[in-house]
Scaffold this active site. Structure first.
Site, mmCIF file in Angstrom:
data_model
loop_
_atom_site.group_PDB
_atom_site.id
_atom_site.type_symbol
_atom_site.label_atom_id
_atom_site.label_comp_id
_atom_site.label_asym_id
_atom_site.label_seq_id
_atom_site.Cartn_x
_atom_site.Cartn_y
_atom_site.Cartn_z
ATOM 1 N N HIS A 260 -1.061 0.486 -9.691
ATOM 2 C CA HIS A 260 -1.816 -0.393 -8.775
ATOM 3 C C HIS A 260 -2.560 -1.506 -9.542
ATOM 4 O O HIS A 260 -3.787 -1.589 -9.492
ATOM 5 C CB HIS A 260 -2.799 0.437 -7.924
ATOM 6 C CG HIS A 260 -3.202 -0.271 -6.663
ATOM 7 N ND1 HIS A 260 -3.504 0.384 -5.491
ATOM 8 C CD2 HIS A 260 -3.367 -1.590 -6.374
ATOM 9 C CE1 HIS A 260 -3.836 -0.494 -4.556
ATOM 10 N NE2 HIS A 260 -3.759 -1.697 -5.079
ATOM 11 N N ARG B 239 0.861 -1.181 0.000
ATOM 12 C CA ARG B 239 0.000 0.000 0.000
ATOM 13 C C ARG B 239 0.891 1.222 0.000
ATOM 14 O O ARG B 239 1.975 1.203 0.595
ATOM 15 C CB ARG B 239 -0.855 0.067 1.276
ATOM 16 C CG ARG B 239 -2.146 -0.698 1.227
ATOM 17 C CD ARG B 239 -3.150 -0.078 0.248
ATOM 18 N NE ARG B 239 -4.392 -0.826 0.210
ATOM 19 C CZ ARG B 239 -4.648 -1.868 -0.598
ATOM 20 N NH1 ARG B 239 -3.727 -2.294 -1.453
ATOM 21 N NH2 ARG B 239 -5.807 -2.484 -0.543
ATOM 22 N N GLU C 1 -2.225 7.901 -4.012
ATOM 23 C CA GLU C 1 -2.517 7.569 -5.402
ATOM 24 C C GLU C 1 -3.949 7.970 -5.771
ATOM 25 O O GLU C 1 -4.810 7.985 -4.894
ATOM 26 C CB GLU C 1 -2.278 6.066 -5.658
ATOM 27 C CG GLU C 1 -3.162 5.136 -4.853
ATOM 28 C CD GLU C 1 -2.729 3.675 -4.956
ATOM 29 O OE1 GLU C 1 -1.545 3.364 -4.803
ATOM 30 O OE2 GLU C 1 -3.629 2.848 -5.190
HETATM 31 C C1 8YV Z 1 -7.134 -4.112 -5.789
HETATM 32 C C2 8YV Z 1 -5.527 -4.481 -3.836
HETATM 33 O O1 8YV Z 1 -6.774 -3.609 -7.015
HETATM 34 O O2 8YV Z 1 -6.474 -6.483 -3.079
HETATM 35 C C3 8YV Z 1 -5.974 -5.412 -2.780
HETATM 36 O O3 8YV Z 1 -5.798 -5.090 -1.598
HETATM 37 O O4 8YV Z 1 -4.841 -3.575 -3.573
HETATM 38 C C4 8YV Z 1 -5.895 -4.726 -5.252
HETATM 39 O O5 8YV Z 1 -5.922 -6.066 -5.533
HETATM 40 C C5 8YV Z 1 -7.817 -3.008 -5.090
HETATM 41 O O6 8YV Z 1 -8.027 -3.287 -3.759
HETATM 42 C C6 8YV Z 1 -9.145 -2.726 -5.795
HETATM 43 O O7 8YV Z 1 -9.977 -2.010 -4.979
#
Ligand code: 8YV
Length: 336
Positions: free
Chosen positions: A287, A240, A269
């Site tokens: 991402h 993150r 982001e």
């Molecule tokens: C997603 C992510 O793109 O799973 C997660 O925590 O960061 C990613 O796989 C994102 O959460 C989509 O909302």
């Protein structure tokens, strides 16, 4: 009675359509990014929501949307949701773990390899028409991945999947640091050894950050940590934004205190720190760690399963498959 639900971001229409059998669905096919007041407005009267990392579900929103009973987030991470605030208000929160583990591990490994072997940097050189002399011995020399020491910060499911790739696919020595050491049999399955954080920083040739975001993990890799790394090392963040201090990283890359980085996630982001954009020795992606078609479909489908079950519309005994706060689920089921 058909309960009203909100789908906040565009998703696979055939998967979202599964909700229409049981619910009045308001969706967002144009994928407009709503402000917080717009999100609150659209959630008025809704019993459930299929949310994403870009939606902030906090106490203010919950108080303004008292009918909301289920927040089903797409993603394994859910730091966009104040889970405690949901729990005290009896709101079920779900996420989408497991289905994205291997795909995200593939991506983390790819990003690490791209940084180590300078793939995007050299592609820009080629596309820019700068490749005029073939075969220079030192052209884009990078660091080896095979046989190197792979460091992993955060040894959950994705960290373990990355470790297996490194150990068994690339004959790497794998070290990791985590809140707690994994049981010996799990360490064996990924041929990884637990080390303290200082050792991880000092000995990793390639360090991959996979720790979930929390206040404790904020800037877990900052200026002080970067200084402890090898000048030949790479750093990859697929966790993150905010776990790595992006400004400090840009400085470290500029000064050569580490060799290269790969980043899929950023502080604030979709904004990206301008100093990072100016650095050639960092591979930057928007991402997309879990973004394979089959995995994104599996995530959406699991999210829909969660929402159907959380609002009691599945087969009578069904529970949401992946609740984050199951204690709410138990009392909600008891009240049906
Ligand atoms: C997603 C992510 O793109 O799973 C997660 O925590 O960061 C990613 O796989 C994102 O959460 C989509 O909302």
């Amino acid at each position: 009675m058909r309960l009203p639900v909100l789908v906040t971001r565009a998703s696979f229409p055939d998967i979202v359509n599964r909700l229409r059998a049981d619910f009045d669905v308001t969706d967002n096919p144009d994928d407009t990014i709503w402000t917080q007041p717009e999100l609150i407005e659209r959630l008025q009267g809704k019993s459930g929501a299929m949310t994403a990392g870009s939606d902030r579900i906090d106490a203010t929103l919950l108080d303004a949307c008292p009918q909301l009973k289920a927040v089903c987030n797409i993603g394994v991470g859910y730091n966009n949701v104040d889970v405690d605030a949901c729990t005290v208000r009896g709101v079920i929160v779900t996420n989408t773990p497991d289905v994205l583990t291997e795909t995200t591990a593939d991506f983390g490994f790819a990003l690490m390899m791209a940084a180590a072997r300078r793939i995007t940097e050299s592609e820009h050189y080629l596309r820019g028409g700068l490749w005029t002399k073939t075969g220079r011995y030192d052209m884009f020399v990078g660091g080896d991945v095979h046989g190197a020491t792979l460091g992993i910060l955060g040894m959950g499911r994705i960290g373990q999947a990355i470790a297996r790739r490194g150990a068994f696919g690339f004959d790497m020595r794998v070290i990791y640091h985590n809140r707690s050491q994994l049981p010996a049999h799990v360490e064996e399955t990924c041929r990884a050894s637990y080390v303290d954080k200082a050792t991880l920083l000092r000995e990793s040739d390639h360090l991959i950050v996979v720790v979930p975001y929390s206040a404790d993990a904020h800037h877990a890799i900052g200026a002080a940590e970067l200084k402890q790394m090898k000048s030949s090392a790479t750093l990859t963040n697929i966790a993150r934004g905010g776990v790595v201090d992006d400004e400090a990283l840009a400085v470290a890359l500029h000064e050569g205190s580490i060799a290269a980085a790969g980043l899929d996630v950023f502080e604030g982001e979709p904004r990206v720190c301008p100093r990072l954009l100016a650095q050639a020795n960092v591979v930057l992606t928007p991402h997309i760690g879990s973004a394979s078609v089959s995995t994104r479909r599996a995530m959406a489908s699991l999210c829909v399963d969660n929402l159907i079950a959380a609002l009691g519309r599945g087969p009578s005994a069904s529970k949401p498959p992946t609740p984050v706060n199951p204690q709410v689920l138990m009392s909600a089921l008891a009240q049906r």
